[in-house]
Design an enzyme around this catalytic site. Structure first.
Site, PDB file in Angstrom:
ATOM      1  N   GLU A  61     -53.731   4.982  -8.381  1.00 27.99           N
ATOM      2  CA  GLU A  61     -52.566   4.116  -8.539  1.00 27.99           C
ATOM      3  C   GLU A  61     -52.955   2.820  -9.252  1.00 27.99           C
ATOM      4  O   GLU A  61     -54.040   2.290  -9.024  1.00 27.99           O
ATOM      5  CB  GLU A  61     -52.017   3.800  -7.145  1.00 27.99           C
ATOM      6  CG  GLU A  61     -50.678   3.139  -7.206  1.00 27.99           C
ATOM      7  CD  GLU A  61     -50.150   2.842  -5.813  1.00 27.99           C
ATOM      8  OE1 GLU A  61     -49.846   3.794  -5.082  1.00 27.99           O
ATOM      9  OE2 GLU A  61     -50.056   1.666  -5.477  1.00 27.99           O
TER      10      GLU A  61
ATOM     11  N   SER B 155     -66.866   4.370 -14.892  1.00 32.69           N
ATOM     12  CA  SER B 155     -68.170   5.015 -14.761  1.00 32.69           C
ATOM     13  C   SER B 155     -67.988   6.493 -14.359  1.00 32.69           C
ATOM     14  O   SER B 155     -68.585   7.381 -14.955  1.00 32.69           O
ATOM     15  CB  SER B 155     -68.992   4.250 -13.723  1.00 32.69           C
ATOM     16  OG  SER B 155     -70.046   5.038 -13.293  1.00 32.69           O
TER      17      SER B 155
ATOM     18  N   CYS C 285     -55.305   3.382  -2.513  1.00 35.99           N
ATOM     19  CA  CYS C 285     -56.285   2.283  -2.433  1.00 35.99           C
ATOM     20  C   CYS C 285     -57.643   2.856  -2.111  1.00 35.99           C
ATOM     21  O   CYS C 285     -57.738   3.816  -1.347  1.00 35.99           O
ATOM     22  CB  CYS C 285     -55.909   1.330  -1.311  1.00 35.99           C
ATOM     23  SG  CYS C 285     -54.516   0.332  -1.732  1.00 35.99           S
TER      24      CYS C 285
END
Ligand code: ACO
Ligand code: ZN
Length: 439
Positions: A328, A341, A294
């Protein structure tokens, strides 16, 4: 003629009965004044006899979900829910359902282990440990998904204050219920302990000696540092970090156990300390070679380039490990934008560098070589080349074509990026977690 009965809100009782959980109705969004189709997620009575509706705007991210009043609904265009699960229910039945769900969760360890950090209590924070993402583990919230879903669709924390910033949460996070009823939750910006008032925070600060995250500072250049925190050794911090992150991360399954994760917290230095701007978590051992579980930039620091720096840092770690990595999945909408990007810049930079000093004539660089140079997985490199429209079919084979225009655009965009991760400033040795008996 007798007028139709109305509830306190001015809409007829008949119509009020149609405004059920799962019904769709055009909603006038206050911030834009646009009419957008919304789904009723919940409703609650107000003191003045009116009702408020929690709306999810169809095709919009859940962070825009909000409570609206009935005068924002176009009640002439209600569409009732079709599915069996979202069968219309009466308002009272629905409220009972919500409180029943709350009870079910409580028996699963929520409120019992949730203790608000009271004025006097500065003992370690005990919260249900949650970790966004990760391998299936016992204690996974997903086991209770059905009961959990309804309640977690509604934002529960009003605001948080952390350091100098006030932030409005985007999603549900299981902070203790007694804190969720308050207008603001106060979070110590260094140890991430949550407190119920600014006075409690002041008292806490007299005792909290931290002025930076725990763990090891593994990177420092100018005012940017990165700390590595072991989810097993610094469990309280890791759990508080997950709880905080959950306010802004929605699309990952949550797990209770922080032990299998490392957390990389990026900070910005000033005379008062090293202030967290964002972080990413990473599994100690990932069977799928994920280098990020995360990733989050705190909203008060977003769109200033920290997300890219964190991503760049995650690939630097993969480079030192000698591995190809990938974030993930699924990525959130903002996660995808940021990775797109970063990947686009990284791939273009590698191609341009190669063209500046090719090792072969005519220049020849395979996709696998690109993956190795960038520590990126093949599927990410290919999707980036496709996104940039650089792959062309020519004389029976696929080739990568770079136009001068793309090269110019890339150079201009890189010129704007003043702050980059500089590998010379990393002091870090990867650990082989598979050789350890225990994380
Ligand atoms: N709207 C449009 N573009 C955006 C936005 C936005 N709200 N936010 C970032 N971007 C683009 C930027 O324009 C930039 O592109 P550019 O370099 O080509 O100009 C790129 O994304 C990166 O911008 P940063 O400023 O470096 O990113 P930021 O610090 O804002 O962090 C992040 C990005 C981490 C995704 C942040 O938005 C966030 O924390 N979101 C909430 C949590 C989340 O969704 N995390 C990703 C989940 S996926 C996963 O965890 C693996
Ligand atoms: Zn503290």
């Amino acid at each position: 003629m007798k007028s139709e009965l109305t509830n306190g809100s001015g809409i007829s009782n008949k119509i009020a009965l149609l405004l059920v959980e799962g019904a769709r109705v055009p909603v006038r969004k206050r911030s834009t004044d646009d009419w957008i189709e919304g789904e009723i997620v919940a409703k609650r009575p107000l003191e003045n006899g009116k009702q408020e509706f929690y709306i999810h705007y169809i095709d919009y991210n859940k962070r825009l979900d909000e409570w609206v009043s009935d005068d924002q609904l176009d009640v002439n265009k209600i569409k009732l829910p079709q599915t069996k699960n979202s069968r219309p229910v009466s308002p009272t039945a629905m409220l009972n359902k919500v409180s029943r769900k709350r009870k079910i969760e409580d028996t699963n360890g929520y409120s019992s282990s949730h203790s608000a950090n009271s004025d006097t209590d500065d003992s370690p924070t005990i919260v249900p440990p949650i970790v966004p993402a990760g391998p299936p583990s016992t204690g996974s919230l997903s086991q209770n998904q059905n009961t959990y879903d309804g309640l977690t669709r509604i934002k529960n924390v009003q605001q948080i204050e952390m350091g100098k910033a006030r932030m409005t949460p985007w999603y549900f996070s299981p902070y203790p219920q007694e804190l969720c009823n308050l207008p603001v939750i106060y979070i110590c910006e260094f140890c991430l302990k949550y407190l119920k008032s600014s006075n409690c925070l002041k008292r806490h600060k007299l005792k909290c000696k931290l002025y930076h995250p725990p763990g090891n500072e593994i990177y420092r250049k100018n005012n940017i540092s990165v700390f590595e925190i072991d989810g097993r050794k610094n469990k309280n911090y890791a759990q508080n970090l997950c709880l905080l992150a959950k306010l802004f991360l929605d699309h990952k399954t949550l797990y209770y156990d922080t032990d299998p994760f490392l957390f990389y917290v990026m900070t910005e230095y000033d005379q008062f300390g090293l202030h967290m701007v964002g972080y990413f978590s990473k599994e100690k051992e990932s069977s799928e070679d994920y280098n990020v579980a995360c990733i989050l930039t705190l909203p008060c620091h977003q769109k200033k380039g920290y997300g890219r720096l964190l991503i760049e840092f995650s690939y630097l770690l993969s480079q030192v490990e000698g591995k190809l990595g990938s974030p993930e999945k699924p990525l959130s909408d903002l996660g995808l934008l940021s990775y797109r990007s970063y990947w686009s810049n990284a791939v273009l930079e590698a191609l341009i560098q190669y063209l500046d000093s090719p090792t072969e004539s005519p220049p020849s660089l395979t996709i696998l070589e690109l993956c190795d140079r960038l520590c990126m997985k093949k599927e990410d490199v290919i999707s980036t080349l496709q996104h940039l429209n650089l792959i062309h079919y020519y004389k029976g084979q696929y080739i990568i074509c770079l136009s001068n225009e793309i090269i110019d655009q890339h150079r201009k965009s890189m010129f704007r990026r003043k702050v980059r991760i500089d590998e010379k400033y990393l002091q870090w040795q990867p650990k082989d977690w598979s050789k350890r008996g225990k994380w």
